[in-house]
Motif scaffolding. Structure first.
Motif, mmCIF file in Angstrom:
data_model
loop_
_atom_site.group_PDB
_atom_site.id
_atom_site.type_symbol
_atom_site.label_atom_id
_atom_site.label_comp_id
_atom_site.label_asym_id
_atom_site.label_seq_id
_atom_site.Cartn_x
_atom_site.Cartn_y
_atom_site.Cartn_z
ATOM 1 N N GLU A 257 0.851 -1.177 0.000
ATOM 2 C CA GLU A 257 0.000 0.000 0.000
ATOM 3 C C GLU A 257 0.892 1.235 0.000
ATOM 4 O O GLU A 257 1.993 1.213 0.545
ATOM 5 C CB GLU A 257 -0.922 0.029 1.212
ATOM 6 N N VAL A 258 0.411 2.294 -0.602
ATOM 7 C CA VAL A 258 1.153 3.553 -0.645
ATOM 8 C C VAL A 258 0.373 4.595 0.148
ATOM 9 O O VAL A 258 -0.815 4.791 -0.089
ATOM 10 C CB VAL A 258 1.346 4.036 -2.101
ATOM 11 N N PHE A 259 1.047 5.238 1.077
ATOM 12 C CA PHE A 259 0.401 6.233 1.929
ATOM 13 C C PHE A 259 1.074 7.588 1.762
ATOM 14 O O PHE A 259 2.304 7.690 1.727
ATOM 15 C CB PHE A 259 0.483 5.821 3.404
ATOM 16 N N ASN A 260 0.259 8.613 1.661
ATOM 17 C CA ASN A 260 0.746 9.985 1.641
ATOM 18 C C ASN A 260 0.474 10.591 3.009
ATOM 19 O O ASN A 260 -0.669 10.897 3.346
ATOM 20 C CB ASN A 260 0.043 10.791 0.546
ATOM 21 N N GLU A 261 1.537 10.749 3.797
ATOM 22 C CA GLU A 261 1.382 11.269 5.156
ATOM 23 C C GLU A 261 1.255 12.792 5.167
ATOM 24 O O GLU A 261 1.029 13.387 6.209
ATOM 25 C CB GLU A 261 2.577 10.844 6.015
ATOM 26 N N GLY A 262 1.392 13.410 4.008
ATOM 27 C CA GLY A 262 1.286 14.859 3.913
ATOM 28 C C GLY A 262 2.632 15.539 4.031
ATOM 29 O O GLY A 262 3.587 15.008 4.604
ATOM 30 N N ASP A 263 2.732 16.734 3.460
ATOM 31 C CA ASP A 263 3.935 17.549 3.539
ATOM 32 C C ASP A 263 5.160 16.821 2.992
ATOM 33 O O ASP A 263 6.265 16.937 3.520
ATOM 34 C CB ASP A 263 4.184 17.999 4.979
#
Length: 475
Positions: A257-263
């Protein structure tokens, strides 16, 4: 606090002051309202206050490289590239020459620099109180010298996202950038691998020099004792437009899975779904997901930071470097912590790479870590200096420092130097409880030898984990 007695740690701040005598032995230095502990003398030379460079090197986190052959020191940060010359009254900022009142010098193993040019270029406010002999430094976060404040001015002007760090821990690839990108991720076979393309991106100035790969050159990130991954490769995949490609070489087929944690924080998670986090629809594999890859179902998130790395060796002993000792202990701490189902552990670096201090903080902040532990080895100009000490900066970190320290001292068997206040960047700028551990003195041959022993490293790691678990209240 460390005494950086080796030129590899050069960091210069320059500001001219009126002549106040040959030496200001009682001079105090205050950074952001906190007085710094300085065992060495702050001196006045030819009308310039000379400050030991190790005072500020860990607090502000600019990238520093040292070329011993030609005696040049390069400082990169706030969109500026500054070069200083030991013993010479000349410096350059983005290839523009500046003349200094006093040249950087080395005295009794300590590098002293005048406080002027870097303060002006990096946006550091400096005030000199002559009557009380106090130098006050205040970080403003804005360069007063003009220009971009990006880590790489030319790339910022081109609108490229800058990759500042790549690490791998607990079957998670972590990529830090200076801004968000939408990655293109795919799974391939023959051989099995996961390919992550970062469009409109390049390696940032904060990424290790020599570790960033130009087009056609491939660098590797070592992965040890992982049943899913054999290695990680990365390179500048194309130049028009510039893009970065990261390849995770798999031992067998593996979902992710690919997660964008932000910033600008991306995580590719190879950890199989075990019921502790929601299962996304099959069609979302390879796309960027909202939410977090760590800390699900009440898991405690622990960030372990191995100090220094690559071109920044930290303190240097007779047979080893601090960066290697820090990483060895950090990897052992990770190996123990990841066995606990109640804890998610993340490393800021997992091999001999470099990540700027602000990027280490960013990892912990974006993951909403429950605590942050930075691992170091101490150094002194005196080979007799010895012992273990633990630093905290904020009051909410003191209990964590005390808890880990008691186990750390027992594990090292070294002199107990106590729990102390320290104004280090990584424990000041984080908001969760955070500590910096000085395991022992690499400048002490006896302690250096013991810290290089794998069994002693394991004992230290076990002690750190005991302190972490006691503080978090997990079994």
């Amino acid at each position: 606090m460390k005494k950086f007695a080796f030129l590899l740690f050069l960091f210069a701040f320059m500001w001219s002051f009126p002549h106040i005598g040959d030496a200001a032995t009682n001079t105090r230095v205050v950074l952001n309202g906190q007085q710094l502990s300085i065992p060495e003398e702050v001196q006045n030379m030819d009308g310039s206050v000379m400050v030991p460079i190790r005072v500020i090197s860990q607090e502000l986190g600019y990238q520093v490289t040292w070329n011993q052959d030609d005696g040049k020191v390069a400082i990169d940060g706030e969109g500026k590239s500054i070069t200083l010359n030991i013993g010479k009254k000349s410096a350059s900022v983005d290839n523009q020459t500046y003349t200094l009142n006093t040249a950087p010098v080395v005295q009794n193993g300590t590098t002293l620099v005048p406080i002027r040019l870097v303060s002006e270029q990096m946006g550091i406010k400096v005030n000199w109180n002559n009557s009380d002999k106090i130098v006050t430094l205040a970080t403003t976060g804005t360069s007063t010298g003009g220009g971009t404040t990006s880590e790489s001015g030319s790339n910022a002007e081109n609108g490229l996202a800058l990759v500042n760090g790549i690490s791998f821990s607990e079957s998670r690839l972590l990529v830090t950038l200076d801004k968000n990108v939408t990655p293109k991720v795919s799974k391939m076979d023959s051989p099995n691998r996961i390919v992550i393309d970062l469009p409109n991106s390049d390696f940032g100035g904060g990424f290790a020099q020599g570790q960033s790969a130009s087009a056609g050159q491939i660098q590797t990130l070592a992965v040890e004792n992982n049943d899913k991954v054999s290695q990680i490769r990365y390179s500048q995949y194309s130049t028009d437009p510039s893009s970065i490609r990261i390849v995770i070489d798999l031992n067998n087929k593996q979902n992710y899975e690919v997660f964008n944690e932000g910033d600008g924080l991306l995580i590719v998670d190879l950890t199989p779904d075990n019921g502790t986090k929601p299962t996304p629809p099959t069609s979302t594999e390879g796309t960027t997901q909202p939410g977090s890859a760590v800390g699900n179902s009440g898991k405690k998130v622990v960030v372990i930071d191995a100090g220094h790395g690559y071109q920044d060796p930290g303190a240097v002993g007779s047979v080893s470097t601090e960066k290697a000792l820090n990483l060895a202990v950090a990897l052992k701490v990770e190996a123990i912590l990841k066995q606990d189902p109640n804890i998610d552990v993340v490393l800021t670096r997992s091999d001999d790479t470099f990540l700027e201090l602000k990027q280490r903080v960013k990892v912990a902040e974006k993951l909403n870590a429950d605590l942050f532990v930075s691992i170091h080895a101490n150094s002194s100009s005196s080979s007799a200096a010895s012992g273990t000490e633990t630093y905290y900066q904020r009051s909410n970190s003191k209990k964590l420092a005390q808890t880990i320290h008691k186990y750390l001292v027992a594990a090292t068997g070294f002199k107990n130097r106590g729990v102390q206040y320290g104004n280090f960047h990584v424990i000041r700028e984080t908001t969760m409880p955070a500590v910096l551990l000085e395991v022992g003195f690499i400048s002490n041959k006896s302690e250096e030898s013991k810290m290089n022993d794998a069994s002693r490293q394991q004992a230290v790691a076990e002690g750190v984990v005991k302190g972490i678990k006691e503080y978090l209240g997990v079994s």
